[in-house]
Design a protein around this motif. Structure first.
Motif, PDB file in Angstrom:
ATOM      1  N   ALA A   1      64.617  58.784  38.682  1.00 53.55           N
ATOM      2  CA  ALA A   1      64.167  58.044  37.508  1.00 53.55           C
ATOM      3  C   ALA A   1      63.961  56.581  37.682  1.00 53.55           C
ATOM      4  CB  ALA A   1      65.249  57.997  36.290  1.00 53.55           C
ATOM      5  N   LEU A   2      64.598  56.133  38.462  1.00 51.54           N
ATOM      6  CA  LEU A   2      64.265  54.568  38.896  1.00 51.54           C
ATOM      7  C   LEU A   2      63.012  54.814  39.699  1.00 51.54           C
ATOM      8  CD1 LEU A   2      67.672  53.236  40.081  1.00 51.54           C
ATOM      9  CD2 LEU A   2      66.685  52.673  38.078  1.00 51.54           C
ATOM     10  N   ILE A   3      62.923  55.596  40.538  1.00 45.87           N
ATOM     11  CA  ILE A   3      61.565  55.537  41.514  1.00 45.87           C
ATOM     12  C   ILE A   3      60.363  55.723  40.541  1.00 45.87           C
ATOM     13  CG2 ILE A   3      60.433  56.620  43.454  1.00 45.87           C
ATOM     14  CD1 ILE A   3      63.117  56.945  44.522  1.00 45.87           C
ATOM     15  N   ASP A   4      60.539  56.826  39.743  1.00 46.66           N
ATOM     16  CA  ASP A   4      59.612  57.244  38.921  1.00 46.66           C
ATOM     17  C   ASP A   4      59.166  56.310  38.008  1.00 46.66           C
ATOM     18  OD1 ASP A   4      57.893  59.489  37.864  1.00 46.66           O
ATOM     19  OD2 ASP A   4      58.796  59.301  36.079  1.00 46.66           O
ATOM     20  N   ALA A   5      59.831  55.365  37.679  1.00 48.55           N
ATOM     21  CA  ALA A   5      59.544  53.998  36.853  1.00 48.55           C
ATOM     22  C   ALA A   5      58.935  52.798  37.429  1.00 48.55           C
ATOM     23  CB  ALA A   5      60.773  53.464  36.017  1.00 48.55           C
ATOM     24  N   GLY A   6      58.988  52.757  38.918  1.00 51.30           N
ATOM     25  CA  GLY A   6      58.543  51.714  39.644  1.00 51.30           C
ATOM     26  C   GLY A   6      59.341  51.326  40.793  1.00 51.30           C
ATOM     27  N   ALA A   7      60.570  51.521  41.156  1.00 53.29           N
ATOM     28  CA  ALA A   7      61.375  51.107  42.042  1.00 53.29           C
ATOM     29  C   ALA A   7      61.025  51.581  43.404  1.00 53.29           C
ATOM     30  CB  ALA A   7      62.882  51.402  41.829  1.00 53.29           C
ATOM     31  N   ARG A   8      60.854  50.851  44.247  1.00 52.70           N
ATOM     32  CA  ARG A   8      60.584  51.163  45.766  1.00 52.70           C
ATOM     33  C   ARG A   8      61.598  51.011  46.910  1.00 52.70           C
ATOM     34  NH1 ARG A   8      57.931  53.896  43.048  1.00 52.70           N
ATOM     35  NH2 ARG A   8      55.763  54.383  42.899  1.00 52.70           N
ATOM     36  N   HIS A   9      62.583  50.507  46.391  1.00 52.95           N
ATOM     37  CA  HIS A   9      63.742  50.511  47.354  1.00 52.95           C
ATOM     38  C   HIS A   9      65.043  50.637  46.700  1.00 52.95           C
ATOM     39  CE1 HIS A   9      65.604  47.913  50.900  1.00 52.95           C
ATOM     40  NE2 HIS A   9      66.545  49.016  50.695  1.00 52.95           N
ATOM     41  N   ILE A  10      65.852  51.616  46.997  1.00 47.26           N
ATOM     42  CA  ILE A  10      67.262  51.799  46.288  1.00 47.26           C
ATOM     43  C   ILE A  10      68.162  51.264  47.687  1.00 47.26           C
ATOM     44  CG2 ILE A  10      68.847  53.137  45.447  1.00 47.26           C
ATOM     45  CD1 ILE A  10      66.449  54.614  43.877  1.00 47.26           C
ATOM     46  N   SER A  11      69.111  50.694  47.279  1.00 44.72           N
ATOM     47  CA  SER A  11      70.043  50.280  48.214  1.00 44.72           C
ATOM     48  C   SER A  11      71.471  50.621  47.817  1.00 44.72           C
ATOM     49  CB  SER A  11      70.159  48.546  48.439  1.00 44.72           C
ATOM     50  OG  SER A  11      71.186  48.431  49.372  1.00 44.72           O
ATOM     51  N   PHE A  12      72.012  51.729  48.456  1.00 42.52           N
ATOM     52  CA  PHE A  12      73.098  52.283  48.061  1.00 42.52           C
ATOM     53  C   PHE A  12      74.295  51.430  48.582  1.00 42.52           C
ATOM     54  CE2 PHE A  12      70.149  55.699  48.345  1.00 42.52           C
ATOM     55  CZ  PHE A  12      70.174  56.309  47.257  1.00 42.52           C
ATOM     56  N   GLY A  13      75.126  50.890  47.540  1.00 47.91           N
ATOM     57  CA  GLY A  13      76.363  50.152  47.933  1.00 47.91           C
ATOM     58  C   GLY A  13      77.819  50.776  47.493  1.00 47.91           C
ATOM     59  N   PRO A  14      78.830  50.061  47.916  1.00 50.41           N
ATOM     60  CA  PRO A  14      80.251  50.346  47.793  1.00 50.41           C
ATOM     61  C   PRO A  14      80.329  50.647  46.128  1.00 50.41           C
ATOM     62  CG  PRO A  14      80.127  48.520  49.170  1.00 50.41           C
ATOM     63  CD  PRO A  14      78.855  48.836  48.624  1.00 50.41           C
ATOM     64  N   PRO A  15      81.147  51.514  45.678  1.00 52.65           N
ATOM     65  CA  PRO A  15      82.226  51.886  46.310  1.00 52.65           C
ATOM     66  C   PRO A  15      81.961  53.388  47.101  1.00 52.65           C
ATOM     67  CG  PRO A  15      82.417  52.538  43.951  1.00 52.65           C
ATOM     68  CD  PRO A  15      81.181  51.817  44.240  1.00 52.65           C
ATOM     69  N   MET A  16      80.676  54.070  46.838  1.00 51.45           N
ATOM     70  CA  MET A  16      80.247  55.418  47.558  1.00 51.45           C
ATOM     71  C   MET A  16      81.234  56.373  47.447  1.00 51.45           C
ATOM     72  SD  MET A  16      78.218  53.883  50.835  1.00 51.45           S
ATOM     73  CE  MET A  16      76.611  54.140  50.798  1.00 51.45           C
ATOM     74  N   ALA A  17      82.294  56.380  48.238  1.00 50.92           N
ATOM     75  CA  ALA A  17      83.417  57.427  48.086  1.00 50.92           C
ATOM     76  C   ALA A  17      84.612  57.283  48.889  1.00 50.92           C
ATOM     77  CB  ALA A  17      82.583  58.928  48.866  1.00 50.92           C
TER      78      ALA A  17
END
Length: 336
Positions: free
Chosen positions: A298-314
């Motif tokens: 949904a974020l990419i579809d709306a225009g985001a081009r870089h997603i940075s995954f951060g803590p807590p993760m798992a």
């Protein structure tokens, strides 16, 4: 926006040793991420030594400092360090800069200029140094530079800014190559993009010239309840550090966070975690792989081009990186 989609992992977390961070960077490279970012805090865990280990143990992935501050580290030292890492890694390093913490500076007896001012001064000076020029006489830099202030072996390096407030974000659009903006909730990235676009246009630039990372909290697990519980605990810990104005502006109830923070202050951490509502969980991305795919899509579809995954993760960061690399990233790349 036509900029290619990028995915990065913020691997600092609780890993203190350079070896542990380098291990995570290797795993992220094997899992298909485009970039990894380490943390670096005054009086906290230093990520600078880990950057050298990452440069030497990886071959493809971009990596960056998230972030260095130009107060405890002089801009000339930062530029020299960046140039050396570029040479060591074959130009894979990204220099992340941030204003740093006034609280931490006070502990060290440091009294720097205001955050936007000191960050702007550093970006302009460091860029000049990395291009083999002296910052002396440049508009916007601090006083005191001389014509002799030139690096012996400069190496151009992309400069990212850890930007949160509107003024810092606008400055990032005018001067930087990229932005590291903590997006809580994730949809906040669209407001960031608008503000960066405005700053870029003031400087005669395009948003396409910048790599704008939506730095999100993500909790992923094969067990949705486990993922939810982990993000809830993370939100409880940080419930008192979040801007009430920003929460309200994004449709969240500051009073809910205040109640959770009060429980934390009373030492009732388990009760605080239990008080985190589904609405509060909107601060991050949470769930099994399919849910994470939907939310990121949904974020990419709306225009985001870089997603940075951060803590807590798992609970197991390595398992989280593998889940993201094996299931989430391939699905998103196929979709977009």
């Amino acid at each position: 926006m036509t900029r290619p989609i990028a995915f990065s992992a913020r691997i600092g977390g609780t890993a203190a040793s350079p070896g542990a961070l380098a291990d995570r960077a290797v795993l992220a490279e094997e899992s298909g991420f485009d970039q990894v970012w380490t943390g670096n805090d005054l009086f906290g865990h230093s990520g600078l030594v880990a950057l050298v280990a990452i440069a030497m143990r990886t071959t493809r992935i971009g990596f960056g400092s998230g972030v260095m501050d130009p107060v405890s580290l002089h801009p000339a030292q930062i530029a020299s360090f960046a140039s050396a890492l570029q040479e060591l890694s074959g130009d894979r390093f990204r220099l992340g800069l941030g204003a740093g913490s006034d609280v931490f500076y006070s502990w060290a007896g440091l009294t720097p200029p205001p955050p936007v001012v000191r960050t702007r001064q550093a970006v302009i000076a460091i860029r000049a140094l990395l291009e083999g020029r002296s910052p002396a006489g440049l508009e916007g830099v601090a006083d005191g530079w001389t014509e002799q202030a030139v690096l012996r072996e400069p190496r151009p390096t992309p400069i990212y800014v850890g930007a949160l407030g509107p003024k810092m974000i606008e400055m990032t659009g005018r001067l930087a190559d990229g932005a590291l903006s903590l997006c809580l909730p994730p949809r906040h990235v669209f407001g960031v993009i608008e503000q960066i676009t405005a700053g870029a246009e003031k400087a005669g630039r395009s948003i396409e010239d910048l790599d704008v990372a939506a730095c999100v909290w993500v909790s992923i697990s094969d067990d949705r309840d486990e993922a939810r519980a982990l993000l809830a605990r993370h939100i409880a810990v940080y419930s008192g550090s979040l801007s009430t104005e920003a929460l309200a502006a994004n449709g969240l109830d500051p009073e809910e966070f205040a109640r959770t923070q009060q429980l934390m202050l009373e030492g009732r951490e388990d009760d605080a975690v239990a008080s985190v509502t589904d609405s509060m969980l909107q601060l991050g991305i949470v769930g099994e792989a399919a849910e994470v795919i939907d939310q990121c899509g949904a974020l990419i579809d709306a225009g985001a081009r870089h997603i940075s995954f951060g803590p807590p993760m798992a609970p197991d960061p390595g398992r989280a990186l593998r889940l993201l690399g094996d299931q989430v990233l391939p699905a998103l790349r196929a979709m977009f």
